[in-house]
Design a protein around this motif. Structure first.
Motif, PDB file in Angstrom:
ATOM      1  N   LYS A   1       0.831  -1.207   0.000  1.00 30.95           N
ATOM      2  CA  LYS A   1       0.000   0.000   0.000  1.00 30.95           C
ATOM      3  C   LYS A   1       0.864   1.255   0.000  1.00 30.95           C
ATOM      4  O   LYS A   1       0.566   2.222  -0.698  1.00 30.95           O
ATOM      5  CB  LYS A   1      -0.927  -0.008   1.214  1.00 30.95           C
ATOM      6  N   THR A   2       1.881   1.249   0.797  1.00 35.45           N
ATOM      7  CA  THR A   2       2.823   2.369   0.821  1.00 35.45           C
ATOM      8  C   THR A   2       4.212   1.801   1.088  1.00 35.45           C
ATOM      9  O   THR A   2       4.356   0.712   1.631  1.00 35.45           O
ATOM     10  CB  THR A   2       2.494   3.382   1.939  1.00 35.45           C
ATOM     11  N   GLY A   3       5.231   2.539   0.698  1.00 32.86           N
ATOM     12  CA  GLY A   3       6.585   2.175   1.101  1.00 32.86           C
ATOM     13  C   GLY A   3       7.289   1.146   0.258  1.00 32.86           C
ATOM     14  O   GLY A   3       8.506   0.996   0.357  1.00 32.86           O
ATOM     15  N   GLY A   4       6.550   0.400  -0.579  1.00 38.70           N
ATOM     16  CA  GLY A   4       7.183  -0.554  -1.465  1.00 38.70           C
ATOM     17  C   GLY A   4       7.676  -1.813  -0.775  1.00 38.70           C
ATOM     18  O   GLY A   4       7.490  -2.034   0.421  1.00 38.70           O
ATOM     19  N   TYR A   5       8.352  -2.664  -1.579  1.00 39.37           N
ATOM     20  CA  TYR A   5       8.774  -3.991  -1.120  1.00 39.37           C
ATOM     21  C   TYR A   5       9.844  -3.917  -0.029  1.00 39.37           C
ATOM     22  O   TYR A   5      10.091  -4.905   0.685  1.00 39.37           O
ATOM     23  CB  TYR A   5       9.308  -4.813  -2.298  1.00 39.37           C
ATOM     24  N   HIS A   6      10.473  -2.767   0.124  1.00 38.54           N
ATOM     25  CA  HIS A   6      11.489  -2.635   1.166  1.00 38.54           C
ATOM     26  C   HIS A   6      10.905  -2.922   2.543  1.00 38.54           C
ATOM     27  O   HIS A   6      11.635  -3.285   3.482  1.00 38.54           O
ATOM     28  CB  HIS A   6      12.101  -1.227   1.146  1.00 38.54           C
ATOM     29  N   GLN A   7       9.585  -2.792   2.665  1.00 37.93           N
ATOM     30  CA  GLN A   7       8.952  -3.066   3.950  1.00 37.93           C
ATOM     31  C   GLN A   7       9.129  -4.522   4.367  1.00 37.93           C
ATOM     32  O   GLN A   7       9.119  -4.836   5.561  1.00 37.93           O
ATOM     33  CB  GLN A   7       7.464  -2.718   3.892  1.00 37.93           C
ATOM     34  N   ALA A   8       9.289  -5.422   3.378  1.00 37.39           N
ATOM     35  CA  ALA A   8       9.539  -6.825   3.727  1.00 37.39           C
ATOM     36  C   ALA A   8      10.853  -6.946   4.494  1.00 37.39           C
ATOM     37  O   ALA A   8      10.969  -7.730   5.449  1.00 37.39           O
ATOM     38  CB  ALA A   8       9.576  -7.691   2.466  1.00 37.39           C
ATOM     39  N   LEU A   9      11.855  -6.160   4.091  1.00 41.79           N
ATOM     40  CA  LEU A   9      13.129  -6.161   4.804  1.00 41.79           C
ATOM     41  C   LEU A   9      12.962  -5.568   6.193  1.00 41.79           C
ATOM     42  O   LEU A   9      13.537  -6.066   7.171  1.00 41.79           O
ATOM     43  CB  LEU A   9      14.173  -5.370   4.018  1.00 41.79           C
ATOM     44  N   ASP A  10      12.159  -4.502   6.286  1.00 40.66           N
ATOM     45  CA  ASP A  10      11.901  -3.891   7.594  1.00 40.66           C
ATOM     46  C   ASP A  10      11.242  -4.885   8.536  1.00 40.66           C
ATOM     47  O   ASP A  10      11.535  -4.920   9.738  1.00 40.66           O
ATOM     48  CB  ASP A  10      11.016  -2.652   7.439  1.00 40.66           C
ATOM     49  N   LEU A  11      10.321  -5.697   7.989  1.00 36.60           N
ATOM     50  CA  LEU A  11       9.656  -6.703   8.819  1.00 36.60           C
ATOM     51  C   LEU A  11      10.644  -7.766   9.287  1.00 36.60           C
ATOM     52  O   LEU A  11      10.594  -8.205  10.439  1.00 36.60           O
ATOM     53  CB  LEU A  11       8.507  -7.355   8.040  1.00 36.60           C
TER      54      LEU A  11
END
Length: 1000
Positions: free
Chosen positions: A199-209
């Protein structure tokens, strides 16, 4: 220090996953060497326009079994992509500028879909390429079935050419004649929607998780501090004898040593450099795997325009070259002495999620590699020439004001996009398992370990596959060191679940002097059913909404941390509107409210009454007494009586939601009065969301206390504990099921614990006591397999008989309010007052279980809808677009405003679908009355006799259950959950105090 225990080469998804898993398990002596100036590898979210685009990993492919989906979906980070390849929102356009008519498009695409569906089985025994199979079947069926008229046969073949390019982009191949038919069947598709987007922030959020940066920064793992950027590895020298450590040399002249190296570089880099990177050379089997497995090029070209020039209902264009136009285009380029042939490899321009003014062009194979050699200005100029050739006759296309493209093969740190199974793979008889197999030294220990999407047997080419391989290699090392001090397997107390009750228990234990505590949390975040989701610089609550009362531990704690506002909320505000637009008289609304409230107050007396004539359920009593009230209203007109009945129906829906039940007829009347309001103000709000309380608690706890992404598979416990040290021989009791890895037969294998807790990843922990804070919904599904031996019969009865249903929230986000500023909400009254069962055949029937929508004062243009019962379960199966459409249609109907727009986005909860929650909160059913079980039954600890040879026998609390469902008077509340965790921790502290006194 350049000497580390473990070094990870590459900070892509696999490398980050491996490091995170190792750090979670207490293995801190590690380092990541990353060649790029950023982390993420082929997960790369870049700034573009006013937002971001994903240069690498694009979509989350599927739901079931997809670790990325499992991490992101509970946090509401994903939405369904607007991108489509086949449906009517995507236009097929020919190189002549003519659009393909709907009938021809439908016929040819249906033919392709049929072949694709049947290929799943056919390709398993097919000894050829995907292209061989598909073209042969297409030609045969096109001819035999007369799919299109003779004049449209060339068009059908143009669509086949497009389909090959599209298929190549999925597989990563240059040509589908290169792709192995049998090899393709090795890929497993995760069930569910294959095109989830961030929804926001892109796939990089998977790394953040993975790194726990989100949702609670206080839980972040120190992955970044363990990572060195711009460290291109040129040489890895390893020792077969095991006497020397591995040495890793970098391009900048630096070098590092380690006991183990996890290599996560792309298959493209291994193909180019493996022969010179490793010394001594890798085993032949490994080199054959590197040679045989294939990697191709898939690139993207993002164009952002000053305005949207394509139709609002169009999600993109698929480009079809006719043979004649392709030849003519080539000849023109030759005359101009400028090679633009790469443009024939661009098979589509599709819309970009969350980028309303952007299109993404897709290109594969040699055409993509040619594009990578050109300047950005040339790419932009040529791409515009292509768009104008295909679409210039229909649209006035402006020049883009921004362009960004990928260069996956030109980049020496990748040399390709993702892997696939080629015909060469078949010929060499190799597979991903051989690439994944670690290289051992003469002592049998893994020295070189390999991870990355290309090493996954079934999820190759995906981010979730890459993550799984990183975890796989980390787990391999974790198992190796089970017998050493790198990871602690022995705890005084293990807490299952990092919701508010689990955190409360941990705080109490630490305050009481027990610091050897571990919390195992199945999900990727702490808080459980407390979850605040970010929205436009503020937040909305997915779970717990308010603090109910002030004389409770939650209010006191939140007030201590200064997290609360002075504002209080209310429910059921705003006009009560019927679907014909009639607004009911507020006086009538108030009258019915008082009648229903009075009847429910009467039920409070039954909790202390031994009256044998007590009502069987709240639903039965409420209906009986309300019918008596209606009968007493002699002077009311039929219209007024009908309105009262309609308002009563609203209260039934409200109570179903408020009690998280399916039917009030199943709700115990005797237990109704056991709920106690804690006093003071009700509906108390947080300044920055309920999760701020979780973050405050976590920040006060020692680091490493919580192990996320650790679902518990089994809890094994003993009835009797021998000796004053309460020990059980683990080796004797559990060796049939516990994987000890490479454990030796010394005292490390004689660790003794009354309880063994095993997680899904195979890691086990021993402890003296377990506090289980899992939701009642989760226990209902898993108690039979989770506990060994089985729980006591009375506790099983309580789990079975107590109620646990679903409530969900629907947030509708509009660009601006379409309601007046004095409106606080819309309560929905149906003229036909009856309970309607939601139907899968009528998807919008779930809306009959909504009570209405509240206006959120802190958010401009946001409505909050509440839904319960079976409707709350059905709505979870719909897309957010469908949910928004159904809600807008409903509001248009009730308000008689036909111009109410669709919401620009929808945030909805899915608590029933969450496998670790399975609903909202608990209630006590009428079945509990007859079986005489309830929250108290669940709160009683399961004990074991402690026998030390004396006459004295202590009851050790081995299994203790906490959570809102175990609180006899504060059930369904966060303060009830909190107090239950404290209570069980206090029992352990009290027991250990008695033991200490007994021993002395």
């Amino acid at each position: 220090m350049n000497d580390k225990h473990i070094i990870i080469v590459g900070a892509g998804a696999a490398g980050i996953a491996a490091a995170s898993r190792l750090l979670e398990c207490g293995i801190n002596d590690l380092l990541i060497l990353e060649a790029e100036n950023r982390i993420g590898g082929r997960v790369w979210t870049a700034d573009f326009g006013e937002g971001v685009v994903d240069m690498g990993g694009h979509w989350v492919h599927g739901e079931k079994g997809n670790v990325v989906f499992n991490m992101a979906n509970p946090l509401n980070l994903l939405g369904e992509s607007v991108t489509a390849l086949f449906d009517n929102s995507t236009i097929f356009v020919q190189s002549s500028g003519k659009f393909v008519d709907m009938e021809t498009k439908s016929k040819v695409l249906s033919l392709m879909s049929e072949i694709e569906d049947e290929s799943d089985e056919d390709l398993k025994t097919f000894h050829g390429s995907l292209g061989d199979y598909f073209t042969k079947e297409f030609q045969r069926r096109l001819k035999e079935e007369h799919t299109v008229s003779d004049k449209d046969v060339p068009l059908a073949y143009s669509m086949l050419d497009w389909f090959e390019k599209m298929e190549n982009s999925i597989d990563g191949s240059d040509s589908w004649f290169e792709t192995s038919g049998q090899g393709l069947t090795e890929y497993w598709e995760c069930d569910g929607n294959l095109l989830w987007t961030w929804k926001t922030g892109g796939y990089h959020q998977a790394l953040d998780l993975l790194m726990r940066k989100y949702p609670d920064p206080a839980q972040e793992l120190p992955v970044m501090s363990k990572t060195l950027l711009n460290k291109e590895v040129t040489k890895i020298v390893w020792d077969k004898s095991g006497k020397e450590k591995v040495r890793i040399y970098c391009l900048d002249g630096s070098w590092y040593s380690a006991n183990h190296v996890i290599v996560t570089t792309s298959l493209g880099v291994l193909k180019e450099k493996a022969s010179v990177m490793f010394s001594p050379a890798l085993p032949d089997q490994k080199l054959v795997a590197i040679e045989g497995l294939a990697i191709g090029t898939v690139d993207k070209i993002f164009l952002k325009f000053p305005y949207r020039w394509w139709p609002i209902d169009c999600q993109g264009f698929n480009l079809l070259w006719s043979e004649h136009d392709a030849d003519e285009f080539t000849q023109e380029n030759q005359k101009a002495r400028r090679d633009k042939s790469w443009l024939q490899g661009v098979f589509a321009f599709h819309t970009v999620d969350n980028q309303p003014l952007a299109l993404c062009g897709w290109i594969t194979g040699p055409h993509a590699r040619h594009m990578e050699t050109l300047s950005e200005d040339q790419v932009t100029e040529d791409a515009m020439e292509l768009l104008n050739k295909f679409l210039g006759k229909m649209y006035n296309i402006p020049q883009p004001d921004e362009m960004k493209r990928t260069l996956w093969t030109a980049n020496p740190h990748f040399r390709g996009s993702y892997s696939f199974r080629s015909m060469k793979t078949d010929r060499l008889g190799t597979n991903a398992s051989r690439l994944a197999e670690p290289v051992l030294n003469s002592e049998g220990k893994p020295v070189l370990l390999f991870a990355g999407e290309a090493t996954h047997d079934h999820y190759f080419s995906t981010v979730h596959g890459a993550i799984e391989t990183g975890w796989r290699e980390a787990n391999r090392l974790i198992k190796l060191y089970n017998c050493h001090s790198l990871i602690n397997h022995s705890y005084d107390v293990i807490i299952i679940g990092a919701g508010i009750s689990g955190l409360a228990a941990a705080r109490k234990l630490l305050e009481g002097g027990i610091d050897n505590v571990l919390i195992l949390e199945a999900q990727s975040y702490t808080g459980g059913r407390i979850l605040s989701l970010p929205l436009n610089g503020s937040w909305v609550e997915a779970g717990a909404q308010w603090i109910h009362g002030q004389n409770n531990e939650i209010w006191k704690l939140a007030n201590h941390y200064e997290l609360l506002t002075d504002e209080v909320s209310a429910e059921g505000e705003g006009p009560y509107i019927r679907e014909d637009g009639v607004v009911l008289d507020p006086a009538l609304v108030f009258e019915v409210y008082n009648v229903v409230a009075g009847i429910l107050e009467e039920c409070e007396n039954y909790c202390v009454s031994n009256d044998s004539n007590a009502p069987s359920s709240i639903g039965y009593y409420l209906k009986k007494r309300f019918d008596e009230y209606l009968d007493s209203c002699h002077t009311d007109s039929k219209e007024v009586r009908d309105m009262k009945q309609q308002l009563y129906d609203w209260h039934i829906r409200f109570q179903i939601i408020d009690n998280s039940c399916t039917f009030l007829d199943k709700l115990s009347a005797k237990a109704w009065g056991k709920y106690i309001f804690s006093g003071g103000k009700d509906y108390v709000n947080f300044k920055h969301g309920y999760s701020s309380l979780i973050h405050s608690i976590i920040s006060s706890l020692p680091s490493g206390l919580v192990r996320l992404n650790s679902p518990v598979r089994k809890i094994r416990w003993k009835h009797y504990v021998d000796g004053p040290d309460f020990n059980i021989n683990v080796k004797e009791s559990y060796t049939n099921d516990v994987d000890f890895g490479n454990r030796s037969s010394d005292t490390s294998s004689e660790q003794k614990h009354p309880v063994i807790v095993t997680c899904d990843d195979g890691v086990w922990f021993g402890c003296e006591h377990v506090i289980v804070t899992s939701s009642l919904g989760y226990l209902k599904e898993n108690y039979r397999t989770m506990f060994e031996p089985a729980l006591p019969p009375l506790m099983v009865q309580a789990i079975q008989d107590m109620g646990f249903s679903t409530i969900n929230k629907i947030y509708l986000l509009f660009d601006k309010p379409w309601w007046s500023s004095d409106i606080k909400g819309f309560q929905l009254i149906w003229s036909e007052a009856r309970t309607v069962e939601p139907s899968k055949n009528e998807p919008s029937s779930w809306t009959r279980h909504l009570t209405g929508f509240d206006v959120l004062p802190k958010h401009k243009g946001v409505l909050l809808g509440w839904v319960g019962g079976k409707g709350a379960e059905l709505v979870e199966q719909l897309t957010e677009d469908d949910v928004g459409r159904h809600c807008s249609e409903l509001l248009r109907k009730f308000t008689q405003q036909p111009d109410i727009p669709l919401p620009r986005s929808v945030i909805r909860t899915q608590w029933y679908s969450n496998p670790y929650i399975r609903g909202g909160y608990s209630n006590t059913t009428s079945m509990c009355d007859s079986s005489k079980v309830g929250p108290v039954t669940l709160s009683n600890p399961v004990c074991a006799d402690v026998r030390d040879g004396s006459r004295t026998s202590l009851q050790q609390p081995v299994l203790l259950f906490a959570g809102e469902a175990t609180h006899e008077s504060y059930f369904s509340t966060t303060h009830g959950a909190y107090e239950s965790g404290q209570r069980q921790a206090s029992r352990i502290l009290e027991y250990r105090k008695k033991v200490k006194e007994h021993l002395h």
